[in-house]
Design a protein around this motif. Structure first.
Motif, PDB file in Angstrom:
ATOM      1  N   UNK A   1      -0.465   8.615  -1.278  1.00 42.88           N
ATOM      2  CA  UNK A   1       0.189   9.008  -2.434  1.00 42.88           C
ATOM      3  C   UNK A   1       1.561   8.176  -2.766  1.00 42.88           C
ATOM      4  N   UNK A   2       2.376   8.059  -1.546  1.00 40.30           N
ATOM      5  CA  UNK A   2       3.532   7.474  -1.563  1.00 40.30           C
ATOM      6  C   UNK A   2       3.319   5.887  -1.548  1.00 40.30           C
ATOM      7  N   UNK A   3       2.129   5.348  -1.381  1.00 38.09           N
ATOM      8  CA  UNK A   3       1.696   3.910  -1.455  1.00 38.09           C
ATOM      9  C   UNK A   3       1.568   3.855  -2.916  1.00 38.09           C
ATOM     10  N   UNK A   4       0.768   4.713  -3.506  1.00 43.71           N
ATOM     11  CA  UNK A   4       0.638   4.637  -5.144  1.00 43.71           C
ATOM     12  C   UNK A   4       1.879   4.798  -5.768  1.00 43.71           C
ATOM     13  N   UNK A   5       2.685   5.546  -5.511  1.00 43.47           N
ATOM     14  CA  UNK A   5       3.982   5.711  -6.186  1.00 43.47           C
ATOM     15  C   UNK A   5       4.955   4.428  -6.040  1.00 43.47           C
ATOM     16  N   UNK A   6       4.837   3.891  -4.755  1.00 44.05           N
ATOM     17  CA  UNK A   6       5.765   2.625  -4.634  1.00 44.05           C
ATOM     18  C   UNK A   6       4.856   1.693  -5.544  1.00 44.05           C
TER      19      UNK A   6
ATOM     20  N   UNK B   1     -11.871   6.763  13.574  1.00 39.90           N
ATOM     21  CA  UNK B   1     -11.665   5.501  14.004  1.00 39.90           C
ATOM     22  C   UNK B   1     -11.625   4.673  12.596  1.00 39.90           C
ATOM     23  N   UNK B   2     -12.286   5.092  11.587  1.00 37.27           N
ATOM     24  CA  UNK B   2     -12.360   4.684  10.196  1.00 37.27           C
ATOM     25  C   UNK B   2     -11.125   4.964   9.364  1.00 37.27           C
ATOM     26  N   UNK B   3     -10.826   6.424   9.680  1.00 38.55           N
ATOM     27  CA  UNK B   3      -9.727   6.954   8.950  1.00 38.55           C
ATOM     28  C   UNK B   3      -8.247   6.365   9.730  1.00 38.55           C
ATOM     29  N   UNK B   4      -8.318   6.247  10.846  1.00 41.63           N
ATOM     30  CA  UNK B   4      -7.140   5.481  11.489  1.00 41.63           C
ATOM     31  C   UNK B   4      -7.080   4.171  10.955  1.00 41.63           C
ATOM     32  N   UNK B   5      -8.072   3.238  10.803  1.00 41.08           N
ATOM     33  CA  UNK B   5      -7.980   1.932  10.131  1.00 41.08           C
ATOM     34  C   UNK B   5      -7.306   2.128   8.957  1.00 41.08           C
TER      35      UNK B   5
ATOM     36  N   UNK C   1      -3.960   0.636   7.203  1.00 44.58           N
ATOM     37  CA  UNK C   1      -3.894  -0.359   6.375  1.00 44.58           C
ATOM     38  C   UNK C   1      -2.827   0.301   5.072  1.00 44.58           C
ATOM     39  N   UNK C   2      -3.048   1.496   4.855  1.00 44.74           N
ATOM     40  CA  UNK C   2      -2.086   2.042   3.891  1.00 44.74           C
ATOM     41  C   UNK C   2      -0.476   1.845   4.332  1.00 44.74           C
TER      42      UNK C   2
ATOM     43  N   UNK D   1       4.371  -3.769   2.856  1.00 47.27           N
ATOM     44  CA  UNK D   1       4.281  -5.039   2.094  1.00 47.27           C
ATOM     45  C   UNK D   1       5.078  -4.461   0.601  1.00 47.27           C
ATOM     46  N   UNK D   2       4.763  -3.384  -0.014  1.00 48.94           N
ATOM     47  CA  UNK D   2       5.331  -2.772  -0.918  1.00 48.94           C
ATOM     48  C   UNK D   2       6.897  -2.435  -0.909  1.00 48.94           C
ATOM     49  N   UNK D   3       7.295  -2.103   0.203  1.00 50.92           N
ATOM     50  CA  UNK D   3       8.668  -2.013   0.311  1.00 50.92           C
ATOM     51  C   UNK D   3       9.426  -3.118   0.567  1.00 50.92           C
ATOM     52  N   UNK D   4       8.818  -4.327   0.621  1.00 51.20           N
ATOM     53  CA  UNK D   4       9.428  -5.828   1.093  1.00 51.20           C
ATOM     54  C   UNK D   4       9.417  -6.106  -0.406  1.00 51.20           C
TER      55      UNK D   4
END
Lengths: 52, 381
Positions: free
Chosen positions: A15-20, B65-69, B73-74, B80-83
């Motif tokens: 959700x944070x990712x989407x908001x960002x 493992x899938x969820x971890x991956x 990624x998230x 990336x979004x922060x940058x």
């Protein structure tokens, strides 16, 4: 922490990712407008300069 | 009839549980997670596994493992979004550096046009969502005893962004540079405070550690660090209170006496040097940590974070700038930096010494001035 909490944190992280992402889009739109207005100002100034 | 569950995300074993051995049906619905005394493993299965999305033969370990991956990624996407958001902040800052007339033209035109109004309204809305999402996650991480340090760092970064110029647009329109700097500083402190709150728990490395409880040794080390932090804060607060008292006395002097005091300070080479050294030390810290930020962009260890917990508030109490605090935060989040950690500890002590000397000098000057005034008053009487 149990796994349910972890799943919630993952969901909140997403959700944070989407908001960002959406916030970034909105700011990018503002910056685009700012660039347009800056160009307008530059043109306006060139018409107002004494040489013209 | 049987259902199969794995015993946990790190286990390849599977436990076959006869349906008839499960808890009484009247106490269990389809998603109930407490279906047997050994329900921990089943809790995990029910909460993690979405039967519609999981292939029939896939185990819980595969799912984890899938969820971890996906989780990683998230987090990387947030990074990336922060940058990107920080790049936007830098561009906004550039606009603020334009001549006042040009800046006023740009902002007024945007604020008055229908499209601009719509954009600003959208920024406000998205900003509110961002702050909400950031706060919610921060709170959740604070409440837990295990967390992902990389995620924490990203959450902290977003806190900084939220306090930056974009936040200023969302809150009050596009204001002057000074206001934005203040907003950014407040945002930085907010992020730092949030980071500290979160760090009341010990760092773990990644998802699999996020599932584990902190060891007793780690908890003990944290408690010790917290205790040291409280002591350090108490000492610094006492020092600051004394300094404030001295400065208040100066403030209550008559204008003539204040002027005489100021002239006394101007002619006091040692005091000037002390202030300059403090300023230089600040600059040196900035340079040091700018380099550090490039060299060690992420990762965290309990040792470094403990250092942050100890030193961050101390420097805050000493009134050192936000940039240094941010740098400390970055350093705390950086791995393999023992020598820098030690250097910071020494530098922090050094700054404290300088401030103390400076404070004593001011105190002596005030006292000397008051003595002179007292003698003058006695003579006049």
């Amino acid at each position: 922490m149990n796994t349910l909490d972890t799943a919630e944190i993952i969901a909140d992280t997403q959700a944070l990712k989407r908001a960002l992402d959406e916030y970034n889009k909105a700011i990018a739109a503002y910056l685009k407008q700012a660039e347009i207005q800056r160009m307008r100002y530059s043109i306006k100034q060139s018409f107002n300069s004494p040489s013209n | 009839m049987h259902e199969t569950f794995s015993t946990g995300p790190n286990s390849d074993e599977e436990v076959v549980i006869p349906t008839e051995e499960r808890a009484a049906p009247e106490t269990v619905d389809e998603t109930n997670i407490a279906i047997s005394p050994e329900g921990t493993s089943i809790e995990i299965a029910d909460s993690l596994v979405n039967p519609e999305s999981l292939p029939p033969n896939e185990t819980l370990a595969d799912s984890a493992a899938i969820e971890n991956s996906e989780f990683n990624r998230t987090v990387e996407s947030i990074e990336i979004g922060s940058t990107l958001a920080e790049t936007h902040e830098a561009t906004l800052a550039e606009i603020q550096q334009l001549p006042q007339e040009e800046q006023a033209f740009i902002t007024t035109e945007i604020e008055q046009s229908p499209e601009g109004k719509s954009i600003i309204a959208t920024i406000k809305e998205k900003f509110a969502h961002l702050v909400h999402a950031q706060s919610k996650l921060e709170q959740k991480l604070t409440d837990e005893h295990n967390y992902n340090p990389k995620l924490i760092k990203m959450v902290g970064r977003i806190g900084n962004i939220a306090g930056g110029i974009g936040g200023t647009i969302a809150g009050h329109g596009f204001l002057g540079a000074a206001t934005s700097v203040a907003g950014s500083k407040a945002g930085g402190m907010w992020a730092l405070k949030g980071f500290e709150k979160v760090a009341a728990n010990l760092p773990q490395s990644m998802r699999e550690k996020l599932l584990a409880k902190a060891s007793p040794e780690q908890i003990e080390r944290l408690a010790s660090a917290e205790s040291e932090k409280a002591k350090a804060l108490e000492i610094h607060e006492a020092k600051l209170a004394k300094l404030k008292e001295v400065m208040d006395r100066v403030a209550h002097l008559s204008p003539e006496d204040q002027q005489a005091f100021a002239q006394g300070m101007e002619h006091n080479i040692k005091a000037q040097t002390g202030a300059e050294v403090l300023s230089e030390a600040h600059t040196k810290h900035q340079t040091l940590f700018e380099k550090f930020e490039h060299k060690f962009p992420m990762l965290a260890t309990a040792t470094e974070y403990t250092t942050h917990v100890l030193i961050g508030p101390s420097l805050h109490a000493l009134g050192i700038g936000k940039d240094v605090l941010h740098a400390i935060e970055l350093m705390a989040a950086g791995g393999g930096a023992e020598h820098l950690t030690k250097k910071l500890v020494n530098s922090g002590k050094h700054l404290g010494d300088i401030l103390n000397k400076f404070k004593n000098k001011v105190s002596n000057l005030v006292q000397r001035k008051e003595n002179i005034l007292d003698v003058g008053a006695a003579q006049a009487a």
